[in-house]
Scaffold this active site. Sequence first.
Site, PDB file in Angstrom:
ATOM      1  N   GLY A  15      71.625  -5.825  17.301  1.00  0.00           N
ATOM      2  CA  GLY A  15      71.807  -7.013  18.122  1.00  0.00           C
ATOM      3  C   GLY A  15      70.616  -7.423  18.958  1.00  0.00           C
ATOM      4  N   ASN A  17      68.414  -9.629  18.215  1.00  0.00           N
ATOM      5  CA  ASN A  17      68.330 -11.099  18.183  1.00  0.00           C
ATOM      6  C   ASN A  17      69.416 -11.725  19.057  1.00  0.00           C
ATOM      7  OD1 ASN A  17      66.207 -12.379  16.417  1.00  0.00           O
ATOM      8  ND2 ASN A  17      66.923 -10.757  15.070  1.00  0.00           N
ATOM      9  N   LEU A  95      78.866 -12.030   3.466  1.00  0.00           N
ATOM     10  CA  LEU A  95      78.765 -13.434   3.053  1.00  0.00           C
ATOM     11  C   LEU A  95      79.777 -14.243   3.872  1.00  0.00           C
ATOM     12  CD1 LEU A  95      77.185 -15.103   0.975  1.00  0.00           C
ATOM     13  CD2 LEU A  95      79.113 -14.854  -0.590  1.00  0.00           C
ATOM     14  N   ASN A 110      70.881 -19.165   9.977  1.00  0.00           N
ATOM     15  CA  ASN A 110      70.633 -17.747   9.734  1.00  0.00           C
ATOM     16  C   ASN A 110      69.150 -17.475   9.937  1.00  0.00           C
ATOM     17  OD1 ASN A 110      71.157 -15.037   8.647  1.00  0.00           O
ATOM     18  ND2 ASN A 110      70.019 -15.737   6.839  1.00  0.00           N
ATOM     19  N   HIS A 112      66.021 -15.051   8.732  1.00  0.00           N
ATOM     20  CA  HIS A 112      65.657 -14.099   7.681  1.00  0.00           C
ATOM     21  C   HIS A 112      64.246 -13.595   7.977  1.00  0.00           C
ATOM     22  CE1 HIS A 112      65.787 -12.214   3.734  1.00  0.00           C
ATOM     23  NE2 HIS A 112      64.577 -12.701   3.505  1.00  0.00           N
ATOM     24  N   ASP A 153      70.729 -16.875   1.863  1.00  0.00           N
ATOM     25  CA  ASP A 153      69.310 -17.219   2.116  1.00  0.00           C
ATOM     26  C   ASP A 153      68.809 -18.436   1.348  1.00  0.00           C
ATOM     27  OD1 ASP A 153      68.492 -13.693   2.099  1.00  0.00           O
ATOM     28  OD2 ASP A 153      69.322 -14.979   3.661  1.00  0.00           O
ATOM     29  N   GLU A 182      60.621 -12.875  15.599  1.00  0.00           N
ATOM     30  CA  GLU A 182      62.009 -13.375  15.520  1.00  0.00           C
ATOM     31  C   GLU A 182      62.561 -13.636  16.927  1.00  0.00           C
ATOM     32  OE1 GLU A 182      64.804 -11.181  13.078  1.00  0.00           O
ATOM     33  OE2 GLU A 182      63.133 -10.237  12.045  1.00  0.00           O
TER      34      GLU A 182
HETATM   35  C1  GRF Z   1      66.674  -9.009  11.862  1.00  0.00           C
HETATM   36  O1  GRF Z   1      65.489  -8.497  11.311  1.00  0.00           O
HETATM   37  C2  GRF Z   1      67.051 -10.271  11.138  1.00  0.00           C
HETATM   38  O2  GRF Z   1      65.946 -10.996  10.679  1.00  0.00           O
HETATM   39  C3  GRF Z   1      67.812  -9.756   9.970  1.00  0.00           C
HETATM   40  O3  GRF Z   1      68.560  -8.652  10.466  1.00  0.00           O
HETATM   41  C4  GRF Z   1      67.869  -8.097  11.572  1.00  0.00           C
HETATM   42  C5  GRF Z   1      68.822  -8.063  12.747  1.00  0.00           C
HETATM   43  O4  GRF Z   1      68.309  -7.266  13.744  1.00  0.00           O
HETATM   44  N1  GRF Z   1      68.651 -10.776   9.415  1.00  0.00           N
HETATM   45  P1  GRF Z   1      69.127  -7.185  15.144  1.00  0.00           P
HETATM   46  O5  GRF Z   1      70.494  -6.633  14.847  1.00  0.00           O
HETATM   47  O6  GRF Z   1      69.190  -8.593  15.684  1.00  0.00           O
HETATM   48  O7  GRF Z   1      68.289  -6.284  15.999  1.00  0.00           O
END
Ligand code: GRF
Length: 228
Positions: A15, A17, A95, A110, A112, A153, A182
Amino acid sequence: MGEPKRIAVLASGGGSNFQSLVDHFNSEDVDRGGRVVGVVASRDTAGVLDRAANEGVASAVAPAAADSDGMAAFLLEQLDAWGADFVVLAGYMRLVPPEVVRAYLGRMVNIHPALLPAFGGKGMYGGRVHGAVIEAGARVSGVTIHFVDEAYDRGPILCQWPVPVLSADRPETLAARVLRVEHRVLPLAVEALARGDVRLEGDRHVEWRREWFGTEEFHQNEKLQREG
Ligand code: GRF
Protein backbone atom coordinates in the site's frame (compact mmCIF):
# COMPACT_ATOMS: atom_id res chain seq x y z
CA MET A 1 -13.93 24.03 -6.61
CA GLY A 2 -16.89 22.35 -4.82
CA GLU A 3 -16.78 19.37 -2.49
CA PRO A 4 -13.55 17.36 -2.89
CA LYS A 5 -14.03 14.36 -5.16
CA ARG A 6 -14.23 11.04 -3.35
CA ILE A 7 -11.41 8.63 -4.27
CA ALA A 8 -11.48 4.90 -3.50
CA VAL A 9 -8.42 2.66 -3.85
CA LEU A 10 -8.15 -1.06 -4.68
CA ALA A 11 -4.92 -2.69 -3.50
CA SER A 12 -3.36 -6.06 -2.71
CA GLY A 13 0.06 -5.32 -1.27
CA GLY A 14 1.94 -3.07 1.10
CA GLY A 15 0.00 0.00 0.00
CA SER A 16 2.82 2.52 -0.51
CA ASN A 17 0.89 4.02 -3.44
CA PHE A 18 -2.22 4.20 -1.26
CA GLN A 19 -0.07 5.99 1.32
CA SER A 20 1.17 8.52 -1.25
CA LEU A 21 -2.44 9.25 -2.24
CA VAL A 22 -3.50 9.73 1.40
CA ASP A 23 -0.47 11.95 2.09
CA HIS A 24 -1.35 14.04 -0.99
CA PHE A 25 -5.11 14.37 -0.58
CA ASN A 26 -6.04 13.88 3.05
CA SER A 27 -3.97 16.58 4.73
CA GLU A 28 -6.26 19.12 6.41
CA ASP A 29 -4.41 22.25 5.34
CA VAL A 30 -4.53 22.02 1.55
CA ASP A 31 -7.38 21.40 -0.90
CA ARG A 32 -6.19 19.14 -3.71
CA GLY A 33 -9.65 18.57 -5.16
CA GLY A 34 -10.06 15.09 -3.77
CA ARG A 35 -10.07 12.93 -0.68
CA VAL A 36 -9.25 9.22 -0.21
CA VAL A 37 -12.41 7.77 1.34
CA GLY A 38 -11.72 4.04 1.39
CA VAL A 39 -9.57 1.12 0.27
CA VAL A 40 -10.59 -2.38 -0.76
CA ALA A 41 -7.90 -5.03 -0.20
CA SER A 42 -8.01 -8.25 -2.20
CA ARG A 43 -6.80 -10.20 0.84
CA ASP A 44 -7.02 -9.71 4.60
CA THR A 45 -3.22 -9.91 5.04
CA ALA A 46 -2.50 -6.95 2.76
CA GLY A 47 -0.29 -4.37 4.48
CA VAL A 48 -2.46 -1.62 3.01
CA LEU A 49 -5.08 -2.44 5.67
CA ASP A 50 -2.65 -1.43 8.44
CA ARG A 51 -1.93 1.82 6.60
CA ALA A 52 -5.67 2.52 6.28
CA ALA A 53 -6.19 1.88 10.00
CA ASN A 54 -3.27 4.21 10.87
CA GLU A 55 -4.71 6.92 8.63
CA GLY A 56 -8.32 6.52 9.76
CA VAL A 57 -9.41 5.62 6.22
CA ALA A 58 -12.25 3.11 5.81
CA SER A 59 -11.30 -0.30 4.47
CA ALA A 60 -12.91 -3.53 3.31
CA VAL A 61 -11.63 -6.93 2.22
CA ALA A 62 -12.91 -8.40 -1.03
CA PRO A 63 -14.40 -11.92 -0.72
CA ALA A 64 -11.49 -14.11 -1.88
CA ALA A 65 -13.72 -16.91 -3.13
CA ALA A 66 -16.17 -14.70 -5.02
CA ASP A 67 -16.78 -15.40 -8.69
CA SER A 68 -16.90 -12.49 -11.15
CA ASP A 69 -20.56 -11.70 -10.51
CA GLY A 70 -20.10 -11.93 -6.74
CA MET A 71 -17.04 -9.71 -6.87
CA ALA A 72 -18.87 -7.20 -9.08
CA ALA A 73 -21.76 -7.02 -6.64
CA PHE A 74 -19.40 -6.57 -3.70
CA LEU A 75 -17.30 -3.86 -5.36
CA LEU A 76 -20.26 -1.89 -6.74
CA GLU A 77 -21.96 -1.94 -3.35
CA GLN A 78 -18.82 -0.93 -1.43
CA LEU A 79 -17.80 1.82 -3.88
CA ASP A 80 -21.34 3.15 -3.87
CA ALA A 81 -21.45 3.10 -0.06
CA TRP A 82 -18.30 5.26 -0.04
CA GLY A 83 -19.78 7.52 -2.73
CA ALA A 84 -16.65 6.98 -4.82
CA ASP A 85 -16.30 9.41 -7.74
CA PHE A 86 -12.99 7.84 -8.83
CA VAL A 87 -11.27 4.50 -8.28
CA VAL A 88 -7.49 3.96 -8.27
CA LEU A 89 -6.01 0.47 -8.72
CA ALA A 90 -2.72 0.56 -6.83
CA GLY A 91 -1.16 -2.86 -7.01
CA TYR A 92 -4.54 -4.60 -7.24
CA MET A 93 -3.84 -8.16 -8.32
CA ARG A 94 -7.31 -9.25 -9.40
CA LEU A 95 -9.10 -8.54 -12.69
CA VAL A 96 -11.86 -5.96 -12.21
CA PRO A 97 -15.18 -7.49 -13.32
CA PRO A 98 -16.46 -6.01 -16.62
CA GLU A 99 -19.60 -4.67 -14.91
CA VAL A 100 -17.44 -2.58 -12.56
CA VAL A 101 -15.17 -1.39 -15.39
CA ARG A 102 -18.23 -0.23 -17.31
CA ALA A 103 -19.73 1.50 -14.27
CA TYR A 104 -16.48 3.46 -13.74
CA LEU A 105 -15.31 3.89 -17.36
CA GLY A 106 -13.26 7.08 -17.43
CA ARG A 107 -13.24 7.21 -13.61
CA MET A 108 -10.99 4.21 -12.84
CA VAL A 109 -7.21 4.29 -13.35
CA ASN A 110 -4.39 1.82 -12.82
CA ILE A 111 -0.70 2.38 -12.23
CA HIS A 112 1.77 0.07 -13.92
CA PRO A 113 5.52 0.10 -13.14
CA ALA A 114 6.70 0.10 -16.78
CA LEU A 115 6.11 2.01 -20.02
CA LEU A 116 3.02 0.29 -21.50
CA PRO A 117 2.24 -1.16 -23.97
CA ALA A 118 5.64 -2.76 -23.43
CA PHE A 119 6.16 -5.01 -20.43
CA GLY A 120 2.51 -5.32 -19.54
CA GLY A 121 -0.38 -7.72 -19.72
CA LYS A 122 -1.44 -10.82 -17.81
CA GLY A 123 1.20 -12.11 -15.42
CA MET A 124 3.36 -9.00 -15.79
CA TYR A 125 3.47 -7.64 -12.27
CA GLY A 126 5.97 -6.94 -9.51
CA GLY A 127 9.53 -8.11 -10.00
CA ARG A 128 8.61 -9.92 -13.24
CA VAL A 129 8.08 -6.55 -14.92
CA HIS A 130 11.47 -5.18 -13.86
CA GLY A 131 13.20 -8.48 -14.65
CA ALA A 132 11.76 -8.39 -18.18
CA VAL A 133 12.88 -4.78 -18.65
CA ILE A 134 16.45 -5.63 -17.59
CA GLU A 135 16.43 -8.84 -19.61
CA ALA A 136 15.36 -6.88 -22.70
CA GLY A 137 18.27 -4.47 -22.25
CA ALA A 138 15.96 -1.46 -22.12
CA ARG A 139 17.76 1.72 -21.01
CA VAL A 140 14.60 3.46 -19.87
CA SER A 141 11.69 2.10 -17.91
CA GLY A 142 9.04 4.19 -16.22
CA VAL A 143 5.56 4.59 -14.81
CA THR A 144 2.29 4.36 -16.71
CA ILE A 145 -1.08 5.53 -15.46
CA HIS A 146 -3.96 4.42 -17.66
CA PHE A 147 -7.72 4.23 -17.62
CA VAL A 148 -8.94 0.73 -16.83
CA ASP A 149 -10.72 -1.30 -19.48
CA GLU A 150 -11.63 -4.94 -19.51
CA ALA A 151 -8.16 -6.40 -20.11
CA TYR A 152 -4.98 -6.14 -18.05
CA ASP A 153 -2.90 -3.03 -18.68
CA ARG A 154 -4.49 -2.16 -22.03
CA GLY A 155 -6.62 0.87 -21.24
CA PRO A 156 -6.02 4.35 -22.74
CA ILE A 157 -2.88 5.93 -21.27
CA LEU A 158 -3.37 9.04 -19.15
CA CYS A 159 0.31 9.82 -18.52
CA GLN A 160 3.78 8.27 -18.30
CA TRP A 161 7.10 9.21 -16.75
CA PRO A 162 10.54 7.80 -17.62
CA VAL A 163 12.89 6.16 -15.14
CA PRO A 164 16.49 5.33 -16.11
CA VAL A 165 17.67 1.70 -16.09
CA LEU A 166 21.27 1.44 -14.82
CA SER A 167 23.68 -1.23 -16.03
CA ALA A 168 24.11 -2.59 -12.51
CA ASP A 169 20.36 -2.79 -11.93
CA ARG A 170 18.75 -5.91 -10.54
CA PRO A 171 14.94 -6.19 -10.51
CA GLU A 172 14.77 -4.95 -6.93
CA THR A 173 16.94 -1.87 -7.51
CA LEU A 174 14.96 -0.89 -10.58
CA ALA A 175 11.70 -1.57 -8.73
CA ALA A 176 12.74 0.78 -5.93
CA ARG A 177 13.64 3.57 -8.37
CA VAL A 178 10.37 3.15 -10.28
CA LEU A 179 8.33 3.01 -7.06
CA ARG A 180 9.80 6.36 -5.91
CA VAL A 181 8.56 7.92 -9.14
CA GLU A 182 5.19 6.20 -8.83
CA HIS A 183 4.72 7.90 -5.47
CA ARG A 184 5.29 11.28 -7.13
CA VAL A 185 3.31 10.81 -10.34
CA LEU A 186 0.19 8.92 -9.21
CA PRO A 187 -1.13 11.61 -6.84
CA LEU A 188 -0.61 14.29 -9.51
CA ALA A 189 -2.37 12.25 -12.17
CA VAL A 190 -5.29 11.51 -9.83
CA GLU A 191 -5.50 15.20 -8.88
CA ALA A 192 -5.66 16.14 -12.57
CA LEU A 193 -8.47 13.61 -13.00
CA ALA A 194 -10.33 14.87 -9.92
CA ARG A 195 -10.04 18.48 -11.11
CA GLY A 196 -11.19 17.67 -14.65
CA ASP A 197 -7.83 18.63 -16.18
CA VAL A 198 -7.86 15.27 -17.98
CA ARG A 199 -10.75 13.08 -19.02
CA LEU A 200 -11.58 10.06 -21.17
CA GLU A 201 -13.67 10.95 -24.21
CA GLY A 202 -15.52 8.01 -25.70
CA ASP A 203 -13.75 4.82 -24.80
CA ARG A 204 -10.23 5.50 -26.14
CA HIS A 205 -9.41 9.23 -26.42
CA VAL A 206 -7.61 10.89 -23.49
CA GLU A 207 -8.16 14.65 -23.52
CA TRP A 208 -5.89 16.91 -21.40
CA ARG A 209 -7.51 20.31 -20.81
CA ARG A 210 -4.06 21.68 -20.02
CA GLU A 211 -1.02 19.53 -20.78
CA TRP A 212 1.31 19.68 -17.79
CA PHE A 213 3.11 16.34 -17.62
CA GLY A 214 6.65 16.92 -18.90
CA THR A 215 6.23 20.69 -18.85
CA GLU A 216 8.67 22.97 -17.02
CA GLU A 217 5.95 23.55 -14.43
CA PHE A 218 5.75 19.83 -13.74
CA HIS A 219 9.52 19.51 -13.44
CA GLN A 220 9.68 22.52 -11.12
CA ASN A 221 6.70 21.33 -9.19
CA GLU A 222 7.90 17.82 -8.53
CA LYS A 223 11.72 17.93 -8.92
CA LEU A 224 11.13 14.62 -10.70
CA GLN A 225 13.90 15.45 -13.11
CA ARG A 226 16.41 14.78 -10.32
CA GLU A 227 14.64 11.90 -8.61
CA GLY A 228 13.64 10.06 -11.78
C1 GRF B 1 3.46 -0.84 -7.54
O1 GRF B 1 4.74 -1.07 -8.05
C2 GRF B 1 2.50 -0.66 -8.68
O2 GRF B 1 3.08 -0.06 -9.81
C3 GRF B 1 2.12 -2.05 -9.01
O3 GRF B 1 2.04 -2.73 -7.76
C4 GRF B 1 2.90 -2.08 -6.84
C5 GRF B 1 2.09 -1.70 -5.63
O4 GRF B 1 2.92 -1.36 -4.59
N1 GRF B 1 0.88 -2.09 -9.74
P1 GRF B 1 2.25 -0.81 -3.22
O5 GRF B 1 1.36 -1.89 -2.68
O6 GRF B 1 1.47 0.43 -3.60
O7 GRF B 1 3.42 -0.49 -2.34
